[in-house]
Design an enzyme around this catalytic site. Structure first.
Site, PDB file in Angstrom:
ATOM      1  N   TYR A   1      27.825   7.668 -12.938  1.00 48.06           N
ATOM      2  CA  TYR A   1      28.374   8.343 -13.972  1.00 48.06           C
ATOM      3  C   TYR A   1      27.433   8.294 -15.117  1.00 48.06           C
ATOM      4  CZ  TYR A   1      33.234   8.085 -11.873  1.00 48.06           C
ATOM      5  OH  TYR A   1      34.130   8.074 -10.985  1.00 48.06           O
TER       6      TYR A   1
ATOM      7  N   TYR B   1      30.543   5.003  -4.659  1.00 45.36           N
ATOM      8  CA  TYR B   1      29.772   3.925  -5.496  1.00 45.36           C
ATOM      9  C   TYR B   1      30.541   2.731  -5.464  1.00 45.36           C
ATOM     10  CZ  TYR B   1      33.350   5.362  -9.113  1.00 45.36           C
ATOM     11  OH  TYR B   1      34.309   5.347  -9.817  1.00 45.36           O
TER      12      TYR B   1
ATOM     13  N   ARG C   1      34.065   2.776  -3.956  1.00 49.90           N
ATOM     14  CA  ARG C   1      35.122   3.886  -4.336  1.00 49.90           C
ATOM     15  C   ARG C   1      35.025   5.003  -3.445  1.00 49.90           C
ATOM     16  NH1 ARG C   1      38.429   5.162  -7.973  1.00 49.90           N
ATOM     17  NH2 ARG C   1      39.701   5.701  -6.185  1.00 49.90           N
TER      18      ARG C   1
ATOM     19  N   HIS D   1      35.273  10.711  -5.381  1.00 48.26           N
ATOM     20  CA  HIS D   1      36.607  11.308  -5.975  1.00 48.26           C
ATOM     21  C   HIS D   1      36.277  12.014  -7.282  1.00 48.26           C
ATOM     22  CE1 HIS D   1      35.750   7.437  -7.989  1.00 48.26           C
ATOM     23  NE2 HIS D   1      36.100   7.891  -9.026  1.00 48.26           N
TER      24      HIS D   1
ATOM     25  N   HIS E   1      38.104  12.741 -10.974  1.00 53.56           N
ATOM     26  CA  HIS E   1      39.413  12.595 -11.889  1.00 53.56           C
ATOM     27  C   HIS E   1      39.763  14.006 -12.495  1.00 53.56           C
ATOM     28  CE1 HIS E   1      38.420   8.047 -12.067  1.00 53.56           C
ATOM     29  NE2 HIS E   1      37.369   8.361 -11.997  1.00 53.56           N
TER      30      HIS E   1
END
Lengths: 241, 184
Positions: free
Chosen positions: A107, A146, A156, A159, A161
């Protein structure tokens, strides 16, 4: 404005406040039950957003953070779908915001220190307003899975959000979109905190060859359903009910 | 008509800022529109300007430093329709170090049948479904408010504290002073 109250929330599709396998819930889950209240004008209303609030590239994450003439690295995808209400009606004119990791699972955030490198041409933030038929679309790159600190070897699933507004604040929703076939979904305590397997499956986007553009970009289909309104009160219903 | 079930909620996670308060995530350079919800007082509207100072605390008493807070409130005239002077909706993330979230807004008026209040919606890592609560004011007549009355002996958890520039309020996610959260 539609004055029909929203139907009671069906908690069977939502994660419970405390989910022991998801460590962050331990100190953040309220211990008292939610206090039921009648909807008032406060919850029946909510903010509206016009196209003027957005920039021209907001829905194109492939280029909206990239240097001129460049684009983000990773598998190019078009994420599209419809925003619907509980009665299956299109919900037009609503703000949808998305955020995600880059193709390596990193991120662009001051608090993310994962080994995978940042992509100079990818920010991971997108926004759009649903069309008159409730449809929406984002161009982006497929995010990577990640690792995350949850007490073990936790990863995770890939995905995106989603933050979604409705007509009233009672419909406000934040969720995550997963990808068809990802083996991490079954191993993820956040995804698995959804108590109903059929409900979780509705967060799994499907490859959509009909919208896939040859030699350009693959498409994934993801529909979002907002909480619906109560059934119509018919004229022959006794008064006062 | 078909009856569709609501899409399941999922946590906003620790990186909610990227999507909802991008400047806080360090995305200043992005070629996008303005950060939404940052400013509520847009011009010179009629009403009392207040600073609303919020904190969210977890069950250990630590400030939550990765929450996103949205507020929705009536105008000073008690209306939920704003104009080019005032936006009824605001959004701030809690500070990444201190946990403080500050809203510059107007003191709400009383909507029909209710005392003046602000709806507060909180999402964060570890919160699977956004939490809805309210803020009432210590210097208003709250006696006849139908929602506050439901809170009974926990009503004090919904009433802000007066400060020099407005009001301050602490939301407690857990513990003996746990805030009342609503199933709306």
């Amino acid at each position: 404005m539609d004055d029909t109250p929203f139907a009671p929330r069906d908690f069977s599709v939502h994660p419970p406040p405390l989910w022991p396998d998801y460590r962050s819930t331990h100190l953040r889950a309220p211990q008292q039950p939610l206090l039921q209240m009648p909807q008032t004008q406060t919850e029946m209303t909510g903010p509206t957003f016009g196209h003027a609030a957005l920039g021209p590239l907001d829905s194109d994450l492939i280029v909206n953070y990239a240097a001129a003439g460049q684009s983000a690295q990773g598998p190019r995808i078009l994420v599209h779908g419809k925003l619907l209400d509980g009665q299956g009606r299109a919900v037009p004119g609503k703000l949808i915001e998305v955020w995600q990791a880059n193709a390596g699972g990193r991120y662009r955030h001051v608090n993310d220190g994962y080994l995978a490198p940042l992509d100079d041409n990818f920010g991971g933030c997108g926004r759009c307003i649903t069309a008159p038929d409730g449809s929406f679309a984002f161009r982006t790159v497929q995010p990577g899975p990640y690792p995350w600190p949850n007490g073990g070897n936790d990863w995770r699933p890939a995905h995106i959000h989603f933050s979604v507004f409705g007509d009233g604040f009672a419909q406000r929703l934040i969720t995550q979109m997963y990808f068809e076939g990802d083996p991490h979904i079954a191993r993820c305590p956040i995804a698995q905190s959804i108590p109903d397997a059929a409900a979780l499956d509705r967060l799994v986007a499907r490859l959509d060859m009909d919208r896939t553009v040859a030699m350009d970009i693959r498409a994934y289909r993801f529909d979002i359903v907002l909480r619906g309104r109560q059934a119509t009160v018919f004229e022959n219903k006794p008064q006062g009910t | 008509m078909p009856q569709l079930k609501e899409s399941p909620s999922q946590t906003a996670g620790p990186y909610v800022h990227i999507g909802c308060t991008p400047q806080m995530a360090g995305l200043e350079a992005r070629a996008m529109g303005p950060q939404l919800g940052e400013r509520m007082v847009l011009g010179s509207p009629t009403g009392d300007r207040i600073t609303l100072d919020l904190h969210v605390f977890d069950g250990a008493g630590d400030a939550v430093t990765d929450a996103l807070i949205e507020i929705w409130q009536p105008t000073p005239q008690g209306q939920f329709t704003g104009d080019d002077q005032f936006c009824n909706w605001g959004r701030q993330a809690t500070d990444l170090t201190s946990g403080q979230a500050v809203f510059q807004t107007l003191k709400p008026g009383a909507p029909v049948g209710q005392a003046p209040h602000i709806l507060v919606w909180i999402v964060a890592r570890g919160i699977g479904l956004g939490l809805t609560t309210r803020i009432y004011f210590p210097d208003e007549d709250n006696a006849d408010d139908p929602v506050l009355a439901l809170a009974g002996d926990r009503a004090a958890t919904l009433i802000a504290r007066k400060t020099a520039g407005g009001y301050a309020h602490a939301v407690h996610l857990q513990g003996p002073s746990e805030t009342v959260f609503f199933d709306v």
